[in-house]
Design an enzyme around this catalytic site. Structure first.
Site, mmCIF file in Angstrom:
data_model
loop_
_atom_site.group_PDB
_atom_site.id
_atom_site.type_symbol
_atom_site.label_atom_id
_atom_site.label_comp_id
_atom_site.label_asym_id
_atom_site.label_seq_id
_atom_site.Cartn_x
_atom_site.Cartn_y
_atom_site.Cartn_z
ATOM 1 N N GLU B 482 0.777 -1.159 -0.071
ATOM 2 C CA GLU B 482 -0.082 -0.048 -0.138
ATOM 3 C C GLU B 482 0.880 1.456 -0.044
ATOM 4 O O GLU B 482 0.354 2.656 0.278
ATOM 5 C CB GLU B 482 -0.929 -0.198 1.247
ATOM 6 C CG GLU B 482 -1.949 -0.968 1.300
ATOM 7 C CD GLU B 482 -2.915 -1.402 2.116
ATOM 8 O OE1 GLU B 482 -2.771 -0.299 3.133
ATOM 9 O OE2 GLU B 482 -3.636 -2.214 2.232
ATOM 10 N N LYS B 592 5.731 -1.472 1.874
ATOM 11 C CA LYS B 592 5.165 -1.755 3.129
ATOM 12 C C LYS B 592 5.270 -3.462 3.384
ATOM 13 O O LYS B 592 5.350 -3.754 4.314
ATOM 14 C CB LYS B 592 3.703 -1.442 3.173
ATOM 15 C CG LYS B 592 2.923 -1.424 4.424
ATOM 16 C CD LYS B 592 1.460 -1.068 4.200
ATOM 17 C CE LYS B 592 0.807 -1.226 5.631
ATOM 18 N NZ LYS B 592 -0.621 -1.315 5.264
#
Lengths: 751, 751
Positions: B482, B592
């Site tokens: 993300e 991430k």
């Protein structure tokens, strides 16, 4: 003709909102919607409002999902006290255009006088016939003053005329339950602190809960009667009432002048006192004198910005309308700027966007440079906020102007097509340079302009990076076209960035020996090394080009998407943004507005004519013009590429956008950017005006059906009048230095 | 060892929340946080809660800026009646661990018995010493049943023991003023309809305002005393009170068993009656019998999913803890699924994400296929909602599963990294295929599996398009990572899409003569032409590859961004998402979590080992593992690429994530996905288990320091036990058909 007239045989809801915007009065400080004094029936869609430029409340804007540093509050313009409400009772019959019979129902925007007028002859259900003549004005000379001259004549009866004139402080912002942006109870933004009579002057003071701003208004009346009248001064919750009861005879006229003044704590220490004193001052003389000065003021404005189209009277009227609305919208001080809807409505919440610089400022730079300077000085005033905004976005240096704002703090709720539209920096930089090139105002550059150029240039340098091939690339920004977002190497943005960086450095270099520039660089900590780096990045800027199609793709991935089938999209599905999820739109080659094409207008030296022409034709097929900023730009670029017929067609779509309400939302307020854009379509498009460091030039053509057209602009110390006819362009230097304009057939000096 | 024990000399706020999650009781239907019965001081951060899987309220989720078809409401799990509150007063001294003196303070998660225990010896400020032993259980056999056995002994005094046992219906969801997602008053989601005593049974019924769900709970007590007691049945606003006053002598013990049952209108027509009847039924026998059955149940579970690590007892304990928590979280019916936090906390609002399929389901497919089937049947149940979701996003065909949901309707507030994560379709499709390959359950495929495969495949075909080079490309989707969003040709997503499309078609083709498949294709209107088109798109799927680096870029523009300087990022700035604006993160090469690397685990045939290794090493340097879904995947892929040391290190980061609270948020609930992931790190990573259409294989290694490890899985009709030691792997077929497993040293059949 400098007059807009509507005549209606009836009075219907569907046009109410539009007329409120078109017949609004404004002077850059206050704006009063053209509401009918007596109001409309409950439930009708009306936006009853009076606005003060730059006066706002801060309201929550909770994000559906909280991510780091997202904006969770915003400013919103305020609807301040209503001083336009006047109810009329003719011998017991309440004046209401939805009852009885209308004989005459006419509204006039008289741009020569700087007023609006209303003329009504109405027969009440009981058969009482009255004539109503109303003149409204927001004074250009006394910016806080709004007047209503309200004349009533009993045409077929003797009897009692009652007038109830209100001063209403407990007002709300517009809310429309069908519009999710406005649906909640946030309408009530002002607390009423004071409502009182001070002798025959009604005074109201309200204040906001969060922004801590207070606004004051004062109202007083002058009554002229054939006979005697009973006058009472009432007070209700949040409002005062001036109540006149007068016996009149058939043919007699009763005349009421209602003076209102407005003031706010952004500008005045004691708004109440200021409103009171200004009102007293305004009432010292005659209204006729104020009218006279108003006329002089607008005459001067039109004289400065004169534009005439010989051969199409309606077009001429539309041109004047647009210029007048721009003039009404333009801030007279540096506390604020020009909102997307001017002061004619609450659309876009009174926010200032990039449009002000890119579409509206050019008109003022050419005709009223002092007003253009206000716009740029406002930006200088919020430069620190723009620096904070940049830091919030993670940038180590520089300033990023907020996408939409009043105070300088970002008000975008959806950052991917708000905050991410970094090109607003470019619009401001471009306008600074255009202002400077046109006016030669070097003091502004030393004091403010260059600092903004440098800080925005720094931002570009920080946001971009070199790719492996050694190009300077800019990723994850949104261009003007909002049907894509967070793209890589948006052609328009990259052009803006390169120009911005290059101009910042070249000014610093050109004036490197100036003490003022040295001091500025010291203050900002800009080193020679940094200037070199910025210059290099500008030179190495990557601009997408597609070999196969011979066009500039809007961004890196644009051409790998499928083309939206515009031909088979039903008419009712436009604008697409109201009918398709944004993610769906992002996956197609479809544009809301000019994007690469706008770059061709502003930065035409970057590409060959052939590439621009191919691109223009490519984008033409996939642009919906769902944005009002689009057709004017297509017109300009068509002109420049020699596609005159197209240029005229696109201009036709732009010039009457509000008058004909072609976007179906002019009722929320006029589209100031398009108004500026249609002006540019003539000056920069048809006449091909260019102002560069090398000088001034035109490249004119005459639209078919026109006999000739002319306009006046200021260039440096000179006032120039251009006249374009079949045989080319003539430039007369009406005032100031002799100069040379390239591309004209003839230069005329002196009168 | 199947026991987790904590011993504390004091009782402090900082560990309260974490222990509530770690010692929570759940059975897939209800979950009760491990709150201390008597409560904690006001102001302490505690999440006191009892949850029912799939029971929710619908609450507004206003968008800061309304765009077309954005989601403006969401479901949220409910905190239902509190039946765990018991206050104790020892001879006038209120039992409170923050006063007096703690001699023993111990909590035990006893996974062999399927209960949690609490053991306290405490001296009151007045010197009264008591011993408290509490056993809590959510019954696996009677899913609506929760019991607390509460034993109190007076150690050094004769006197009055008072117990106040509450049944509290007026509860709120957790809210933390520091957490903007939960800050408002939305905590109160249930209206209390009924609170009453029905003889000695307390009954409460509450209902939601919007979702129209009602929940019931019933509570009754059994008291065992040395002497006599005074018992009263009180009722206060929204709660009942069972109040015991008993005189005890030193050394005597008072024993209270509190039975609670829960029911809801999603599953039962008359939840109140169901709760009452189930409670009566449960109380008919002895608690000891229920304990016994609980033990049998968990013994069977562990027997089915046995995993032993010889050589590291702590690791073995952590493995058992993770498996047990997964087992506690797993839905026992098709009304719902497994939430991101199981039933151990309100984090992520009880929503089901892609993690359930991609990280949690694999464990159940291999050990408890019936539970895995529930997960997939839940997805089949919301297939129509997924079709509606696809239509909302503008897709003409197919189904798009919502990124986060309870009922099947999308609950993502920020669509660019929610709804745009289309790869959830791929996760569901992949899991359907894995379930089928592992179980051979062809009926499921005919009834439900293939329909989901086809509808998700159709979606991929609709979202993608052919680019000019003839590649099938997928634009504007968000991959698992993300820290970028709405990218073009996300490698992972494109792999998922190709697999999904290819599997949907190949099943249809393979079973083309089956009447059930023909009927399905007819029902869906899938033609042979459409199947061909989908197959072709899968074959032509574009997978980004970078010649220069020899790696697969995460997406088209990934490599043109600068690399985030992770080394010089201060420790306190992780996770980055809490410290940087998303737009800033999007502009860097920083991940991430595993994205391309996850694709290598699932779709390893797509690339050469060399490319995978280079990519792995590339992504390793730029991945923060800010997501708990990351290190387990890095471990698996490291195993498969022969990087055993790394595999063990990453596994080490994953296996104790909740036990050691390494992400500092386990208090909001355990990380079920990571728990499943660390299981896979052993089975699919260390042991290298693969199940494909060609069969089953392993490719094992033994982590250094381990003597051996073993685990059991079900494959088709067989129960297999793998034991990996220095000398390789042995596979015993404990039950079922003789099969061949590639990669083992030895196959053993029969016992």
């Amino acid at each position: 003709m400098k007059r807009i007239i509507t005549r209606q045989e009836n009075f219907e809801e569907k046009e109410v909102n539009l007329h409120e915007a078109l017949f609004s009065n404004a002077n850059g400080y206050i704006g009063v919607r053209g509401n009918v004094e007596e109001g409309v029936p409950n439930g009708w869609n009306t936006m009853r409002g009076t606005y003060i430029n730059g006066v706002y409340e801060i309201i929550p804007m909770k994000q559906a999902e909280s991510l780091c540093n997202l904006i969770e509050k915003k400013q919103t313009m305020l609807n301040v006290a209503d001083t336009q409400t006047i109810c009329l009772i003719a011998d017991g019959d309440v004046f209401d255009l939805t009852t009885g019979k209308i004989i005459v129902n006419e509204r006039v925007l008289d741009m020569e006088q700087g007023v609006t007028r209303r003329h009504v002859i109405w027969v009440s259900p009981d058969g009482k016939e009255i004539e109503l003549s109303v003149t409204r004005m927001t004074s250009f000379l006394i910016p806080s003053l709004f007047t209503i001259e309200y004349n009533v004549k009993a045409l077929n009866f003797d009897g009692l005329i009652e007038i109830k004139s209100y001063h209403i402080a407990d007002v709300k912002n517009y809310s429309n339950p069908d519009d999710p942006r406005l649906a909640d109870d946030s309408g009530a933004l002002l607390n009423v602190d004071v409502v009182k009579w001070r002798e025959d002057m009604s005074v109201a003071v309200s204040s906001t809960k969060v922004s801590g701003i207070s606004v004051a208004s004062a109202v007083s009346h002058r009554l002229r009667l054939p006979g005697k009248a009973e006058i009472s001064y009432g007070k209700e919750e949040g409002r005062t009432l001036y109540h006149v009861k007068a016996e009149v005879k058939q043919g007699e006229e009763l005349s009421l002048i209602k003076y209102s003044t407005f003031s706010d704590s952004v500008r005045e220490d004691d708004p109440e006192e200021f409103a009171r004193e200004t009102l007293k001052e305004a009432m010292r003389g005659n209204l006729a004198d104020i009218y006279e000065k108003q006329k002089e003021y607008v005459t001067e404005f039109f004289d400065n910005s004169e534009m005439e189209i010989d051969g199409d009277e309606e077009l001429g009227q539309a041109v004047n309308f647009n210029m007048y609305q721009l003039f009404q919208s333009a801030t007279r001080d540096k506390h604020c700027s020009i909102a997307a809807k001017g002061l004619s409505g609450e659309g876009y919440e009174g926010h200032y966007f990039w449009d002000t610089e890119m579409y509206v400022a050019p008109f003022f730079i050419l005709t009223n440079p002092e007003l253009a300077k206000n716009i740029l000085q406002y930006r200088y005033g919020i430069l620190d906020k723009a620096r904070e905004n940049a830091a919030l976005l993670g940038h180590k240096k520089g300033a990023l102007y907020p996408w939409r704002t009043i105070t300088g703090e970002e008000c975008s709720g959806y950052f991917p097509s708000g905050t991410a539209a970094y090109h607003i920096n470019g619009a401001i930089a471009y306008t600074i340079v255009q202002y400077y090139l046109t006016t030669g105002d070097i003091d502004f550059m030393f004091d403010q302009g260059e600092e903004m150029l440098l800080e925005t240039a720094r931002l570009w340098f920080d946001v971009g990076n070199y790719d492996r091939a050694g190009h300077f690339v800019i990723n994850e920004v949104t261009g003007p076209d909002e049907y894509t977002c967070m793209t890589d190497n948006n052609y328009y943005t990259n052009c803006c960035a390169a120009y911005n960086m290059s101009m910042a450095v070249s000014f610093a270099e050109k004036h490197s020996s100036s003490k003022r520039v040295k001091e500025l660089l010291d203050k900002l900590g800009v080193t020679t090394k940094e200037l070199k780096e910025i210059k290099m990045a500008a030179e190495k800027m990557y601009l997408p080009y597609d070999e196969e199609l011979g066009i500039n793709p809007q961004d890196d991935s644009f051409l790998q998407k499928p083309v939206w089938d515009l031909k088979n999209t039903p008419r009712e599905e436009f604008p697409l943004l109201l009918h398709y999820h944004p993610l769906h739109l992002y996956r197609y080659q479809v544009c809301k507005q000019a994007d690469t094409v706008l770059a061709y207008f502003l930065f035409e030296d970057g590409q060959s004519k052939e590439v621009m022409k191919k691109s223009f034709e490519y984008y033409e097929k996939i642009t919906t013009h769902d944005s009002s900023l689009s057709t004017c730009v297509f017109s300009i670029v068509a002109s420049r590429l020699g596609m005159h017929k197209k240029a005229v067609e696109y201009f036709g779509d732009s010039i009457k956008l509000d008058l004909l309400n072609t976007h179906n939302n002019s009722g929320d307020g006029v589209h100031t950017a398009n108004m500026g854009g249609s002006y540019m379509a003539i000056v920069n498009g048809f006449a091909g005006l260019r102002i560069t460091a090398e000088g001034i030039s035109v490249d004119p053509f005459l639209p078919s059906g026109w006999k000739k057209y002319s306009f006046k602009i200021r260039y440096k110390k000179s006032l120039l009048k251009f006249t374009v006819s079949k045989s080319g362009a003539v430039c007369e230097v009406l005032e100031g230095d002799k100069i040379v304009v390239k591309g004209v057939n003839e230069m005329r000096y002196g009168k």
